[in-house]
Design a protein around this motif. Structure first.
Motif, PDB file in Angstrom:
ATOM      1  N   GLN A 148     -38.764   4.568   5.313  1.00 16.67           N
ATOM      2  CA  GLN A 148     -39.156   3.507   5.436  1.00 16.67           C
ATOM      3  C   GLN A 148     -38.567   3.752   6.674  1.00 16.67           C
ATOM      4  OE1 GLN A 148     -39.985  -0.035   3.483  1.00 16.67           O
ATOM      5  NE2 GLN A 148     -41.818   0.720   2.213  1.00 16.67           N
ATOM      6  N   GLU A 149     -37.650   3.898   6.834  1.00 18.68           N
ATOM      7  CA  GLU A 149     -36.189   4.190   7.729  1.00 18.68           C
ATOM      8  C   GLU A 149     -36.061   4.952   8.432  1.00 18.68           C
ATOM      9  OE1 GLU A 149     -31.204   4.736   7.484  1.00 18.68           O
ATOM     10  OE2 GLU A 149     -31.792   3.622   5.692  1.00 18.68           O
ATOM     11  N   LEU A 150     -37.178   6.582   7.647  1.00 18.94           N
ATOM     12  CA  LEU A 150     -37.227   7.727   8.061  1.00 18.94           C
ATOM     13  C   LEU A 150     -38.015   7.929   9.670  1.00 18.94           C
ATOM     14  CD1 LEU A 150     -36.664  10.292   8.577  1.00 18.94           C
ATOM     15  CD2 LEU A 150     -38.001  10.176   6.734  1.00 18.94           C
ATOM     16  N   CYS A 151     -39.029   6.738   9.127  1.00 21.53           N
ATOM     17  CA  CYS A 151     -40.402   6.722   9.131  1.00 21.53           C
ATOM     18  C   CYS A 151     -39.642   5.821  11.098  1.00 21.53           C
ATOM     19  CB  CYS A 151     -41.268   6.394   9.000  1.00 21.53           C
ATOM     20  SG  CYS A 151     -41.859   7.546   7.980  1.00 21.53           S
ATOM     21  N   ARG A 152     -39.043   4.739  10.676  1.00 15.31           N
ATOM     22  CA  ARG A 152     -39.039   3.941  11.250  1.00 15.31           C
ATOM     23  C   ARG A 152     -37.776   4.403  13.110  1.00 15.31           C
ATOM     24  NH1 ARG A 152     -37.401  -0.206   7.572  1.00 15.31           N
ATOM     25  NH2 ARG A 152     -36.238   0.206   7.440  1.00 15.31           N
ATOM     26  N   GLN A 153     -36.789   5.744  12.509  1.00 17.45           N
ATOM     27  CA  GLN A 153     -35.768   5.921  13.300  1.00 17.45           C
ATOM     28  C   GLN A 153     -36.130   6.413  13.763  1.00 17.45           C
ATOM     29  OE1 GLN A 153     -32.163   6.666  11.121  1.00 17.45           O
ATOM     30  NE2 GLN A 153     -31.427   4.605  10.442  1.00 17.45           N
ATOM     31  N   ARG A 199     -19.956  16.081   9.795  1.00 18.48           N
ATOM     32  CA  ARG A 199     -20.972  17.527  10.919  1.00 18.48           C
ATOM     33  C   ARG A 199     -21.101  16.595  11.603  1.00 18.48           C
ATOM     34  NH1 ARG A 199     -20.437  19.700   6.502  1.00 18.48           N
ATOM     35  NH2 ARG A 199     -19.833  21.892   6.133  1.00 18.48           N
ATOM     36  N   SER A 200     -20.688  15.126  11.728  1.00 19.66           N
ATOM     37  CA  SER A 200     -21.463  14.174  12.458  1.00 19.66           C
ATOM     38  C   SER A 200     -21.615  15.054  13.859  1.00 19.66           C
ATOM     39  CB  SER A 200     -20.520  12.530  12.091  1.00 19.66           C
ATOM     40  OG  SER A 200     -19.300  13.742  13.511  1.00 19.66           O
ATOM     41  N   HIS A 201     -21.032  15.591  14.590  1.00 19.32           N
ATOM     42  CA  HIS A 201     -21.387  16.073  16.300  1.00 19.32           C
ATOM     43  C   HIS A 201     -22.208  16.961  16.114  1.00 19.32           C
ATOM     44  CE1 HIS A 201     -19.560  19.418  14.264  1.00 19.32           C
ATOM     45  NE2 HIS A 201     -20.389  20.232  15.065  1.00 19.32           N
ATOM     46  N   LEU A 202     -23.052  17.142  15.138  1.00 18.91           N
ATOM     47  CA  LEU A 202     -24.437  17.970  14.844  1.00 18.91           C
ATOM     48  C   LEU A 202     -25.496  16.985  14.517  1.00 18.91           C
ATOM     49  CD1 LEU A 202     -22.997  21.388  13.903  1.00 18.91           C
ATOM     50  CD2 LEU A 202     -24.391  20.671  15.394  1.00 18.91           C
ATOM     51  N   ILE A 203     -24.902  15.952  13.450  1.00 18.20           N
ATOM     52  CA  ILE A 203     -25.794  15.615  12.555  1.00 18.20           C
ATOM     53  C   ILE A 203     -26.303  14.198  12.859  1.00 18.20           C
ATOM     54  CG2 ILE A 203     -26.720  14.606  10.522  1.00 18.20           C
ATOM     55  CD1 ILE A 203     -25.383  17.514   9.275  1.00 18.20           C
ATOM     56  N   SER A 204     -27.330  13.848  13.206  1.00 19.39           N
ATOM     57  CA  SER A 204     -27.416  11.817  13.153  1.00 19.39           C
ATOM     58  C   SER A 204     -28.120  11.470  11.886  1.00 19.39           C
ATOM     59  CB  SER A 204     -28.569  12.197  14.216  1.00 19.39           C
ATOM     60  OG  SER A 204     -29.087  11.028  14.641  1.00 19.39           O
ATOM     61  N   ALA A 205     -28.632  11.932  11.092  1.00 17.00           N
ATOM     62  CA  ALA A 205     -29.277  11.572   9.628  1.00 17.00           C
ATOM     63  C   ALA A 205     -29.303  12.031   8.243  1.00 17.00           C
ATOM     64  CB  ALA A 205     -29.813  10.183   9.796  1.00 17.00           C
ATOM     65  N   TYR A 206     -29.827  11.979   7.609  1.00 21.83           N
ATOM     66  CA  TYR A 206     -29.466  12.777   6.146  1.00 21.83           C
ATOM     67  C   TYR A 206     -30.571  12.311   5.432  1.00 21.83           C
ATOM     68  CZ  TYR A 206     -25.576  11.186   3.718  1.00 21.83           C
ATOM     69  OH  TYR A 206     -24.637  10.547   2.802  1.00 21.83           O
ATOM     70  N   PHE A 207     -31.573  12.589   4.918  1.00 27.55           N
ATOM     71  CA  PHE A 207     -32.048  12.076   3.715  1.00 27.55           C
ATOM     72  C   PHE A 207     -32.036  12.516   2.110  1.00 27.55           C
ATOM     73  CE2 PHE A 207     -32.850  10.259   7.733  1.00 27.55           C
ATOM     74  CZ  PHE A 207     -33.325   8.263   7.715  1.00 27.55           C
ATOM     75  N   ALA A 208     -32.382  11.992   1.382  1.00 26.20           N
ATOM     76  CA  ALA A 208     -31.976  12.665   0.146  1.00 26.20           C
ATOM     77  C   ALA A 208     -33.362  12.751  -0.925  1.00 26.20           C
ATOM     78  CB  ALA A 208     -30.989  11.600  -1.432  1.00 26.20           C
ATOM     79  N   GLY A 209     -33.848  13.392  -1.095  1.00 25.80           N
ATOM     80  CA  GLY A 209     -35.697  14.030  -1.396  1.00 25.80           C
ATOM     81  C   GLY A 209     -35.978  12.834  -2.409  1.00 25.80           C
ATOM     82  N   GLU A 210     -34.845  12.640  -3.148  1.00 21.77           N
ATOM     83  CA  GLU A 210     -35.572  11.602  -4.141  1.00 21.77           C
ATOM     84  C   GLU A 210     -35.308  10.348  -3.634  1.00 21.77           C
ATOM     85  OE1 GLU A 210     -30.797  12.481  -4.754  1.00 21.77           O
ATOM     86  OE2 GLU A 210     -32.507  13.509  -4.386  1.00 21.77           O
ATOM     87  N   ASP A 211     -35.397  10.007  -2.603  1.00 23.68           N
ATOM     88  CA  ASP A 211     -35.412   8.591  -2.021  1.00 23.68           C
ATOM     89  C   ASP A 211     -36.329   8.660  -1.328  1.00 23.68           C
ATOM     90  OD1 ASP A 211     -33.195   7.975  -3.840  1.00 23.68           O
ATOM     91  OD2 ASP A 211     -31.295   8.322  -2.078  1.00 23.68           O
ATOM     92  N   LEU A 212     -37.136   9.805  -1.244  1.00 16.22           N
ATOM     93  CA  LEU A 212     -37.838   9.731   0.226  1.00 16.22           C
ATOM     94  C   LEU A 212     -39.311   9.593  -0.292  1.00 16.22           C
ATOM     95  CD1 LEU A 212     -37.136  12.219   2.676  1.00 16.22           C
ATOM     96  CD2 LEU A 212     -37.022   9.955   3.092  1.00 16.22           C
ATOM     97  N   GLY A 213     -40.436   9.101   0.380  1.00 17.35           N
ATOM     98  CA  GLY A 213     -42.173   8.786  -0.503  1.00 17.35           C
ATOM     99  C   GLY A 213     -42.652   7.969  -0.158  1.00 17.35           C
ATOM    100  N   PRO A 214     -43.897   7.876  -0.306  1.00 11.47           N
ATOM    101  CA  PRO A 214     -44.167   6.122   0.380  1.00 11.47           C
ATOM    102  C   PRO A 214     -43.985   5.218  -0.445  1.00 11.47           C
ATOM    103  CG  PRO A 214     -46.492   8.176   0.608  1.00 11.47           C
ATOM    104  CD  PRO A 214     -44.703   8.627   0.186  1.00 11.47           C
ATOM    105  N   GLY A 215     -43.459   3.871  -0.123  1.00 13.13           N
ATOM    106  CA  GLY A 215     -43.191   2.996  -0.929  1.00 13.13           C
ATOM    107  C   GLY A 215     -41.560   3.085  -0.698  1.00 13.13           C
ATOM    108  N   LYS A 216     -40.489   4.240  -0.512  1.00 14.88           N
ATOM    109  CA  LYS A 216     -39.366   4.087  -0.724  1.00 14.88           C
ATOM    110  C   LYS A 216     -38.461   3.699   0.467  1.00 14.88           C
ATOM    111  CE  LYS A 216     -39.013   6.853  -4.488  1.00 14.88           C
ATOM    112  NZ  LYS A 216     -38.049   7.652  -5.836  1.00 14.88           N
ATOM    113  N   GLU A 217     -37.763   2.460   0.404  1.00 12.69           N
ATOM    114  CA  GLU A 217     -37.347   2.352   1.525  1.00 12.69           C
ATOM    115  C   GLU A 217     -36.609   3.543   2.384  1.00 12.69           C
ATOM    116  OE1 GLU A 217     -32.814  -0.377   2.383  1.00 12.69           O
ATOM    117  OE2 GLU A 217     -34.334  -0.711   0.273  1.00 12.69           O
ATOM    118  N   SER A 218     -35.041   4.110   2.020  1.00 16.16           N
ATOM    119  CA  SER A 218     -34.711   5.123   2.939  1.00 16.16           C
ATOM    120  C   SER A 218     -36.657   6.042   3.373  1.00 16.16           C
ATOM    121  CB  SER A 218     -34.912   6.404   1.856  1.00 16.16           C
ATOM    122  OG  SER A 218     -33.785   6.293   1.335  1.00 16.16           O
TER     123      SER A 218
END
Length: 154
Positions: A124-129, A103-122
Motif C-alpha cells: 500500500q505504501e509503494l502504491c501511494r508513493q 547508495r542513497s544518491h541512486l535509490i529512492s526506496a526499496y521494498f522486500a518481496g515478502e512484504d509486497l502483495g495486495p493487502g500488505k502495508e508495504s
C-alpha cells in the motif's frame, strides 16, 4: 522490441538476458550498454552464474550505476532466498547495503518481496508513493523473499 529486462548485445545487436550474461546468439562476453530510453522494470538476477557475495555486490553496484543513466526507475533484484531456509548470504548483503543507505544518491526506496502483495502495508505504501509502479509489477514479486524491488531516483 527489447523487453525491459533485456539489453542489446554490442556485437550482434540481439537481445541478451542481463548485464552479466553471455550473448546466446554470438557468445560475446562484452558488457552491453544499457538502453537510454527504456522504461519499466529491469530485472537484475544476482543468482545467475552463482557468484560469491562480494562478486554479487560488485555486479549490483555496476548495474545501479548504469541504470541511473537510463529511464528505468524500477529494478527487480533477484538475490535468492538461500537453500538453508534462513535467507541467503547475497540477500542479507544486499538488504544490509540498502538498509544502511549506502547508495542513497541512486535509490529512492526499496521494498522486500515478502512484504509486497495486495493487502500488505508495504504494498500500500509503494502504491501511494509510486502509483505508476502498480501497473508494471509482476506477480512473481508478491510474497517472494528472494526478490527486492528498488525504486531509483530520477
Amino acid at each position: 522490441m527489447v523487453k525491459p529486462s533485456s539489453v542489446l548485445c554490442p556485437d550482434c545487436g540481439n537481445p541478451r538476458g542481463t548485464l552479466q550474461s553471455e550473448c546466446p546468439y554470438c557468445g560475446s562476453q562484452e558488457t552491453p550498454p544499457l538502453p537510454k530510453k527504456l522504461a519499466g522494470i529491469f530485472t537484475l538476477n544476482l543468482e545467475e552464474n552463482l557468484p560469491r557475495v562480494d562478486e554479487a555486490l560488485i555486479i549490483f553496484d555496476r548495474a545501479l550505476d548504469e541504470l541511473a543513466k537510463t529511464a528505468i526507475r524500477v529494478v527487480k533484484v533477484i538475490h535468492g532466498y538461500g537453500s538453508g531456509g534462513q535467507g541467503g548470504r547475497i540477500k542479507e548483503a544486499i538488504r544490509q547495503e540498502l538498509m544502511y543507505q549506502r547508495r542513497s544518491h541512486l535509490i529512492s526506496a526499496y521494498f522486500a518481496g515478502e512484504d509486497l502483495g495486495p493487502g500488505k502495508e508495504s504494498y500500500q505504501e509503494l502504491c501511494r508513493q509510486y502509483p505508476a509502479v502498480k501497473e508494471i509489477l509482476t506477480k512473481d514479486i508478491f510474497g517472494n523473499p528472494g526478490i527486492t524491488l528498488i525504486i531509483l531516483k530520477r
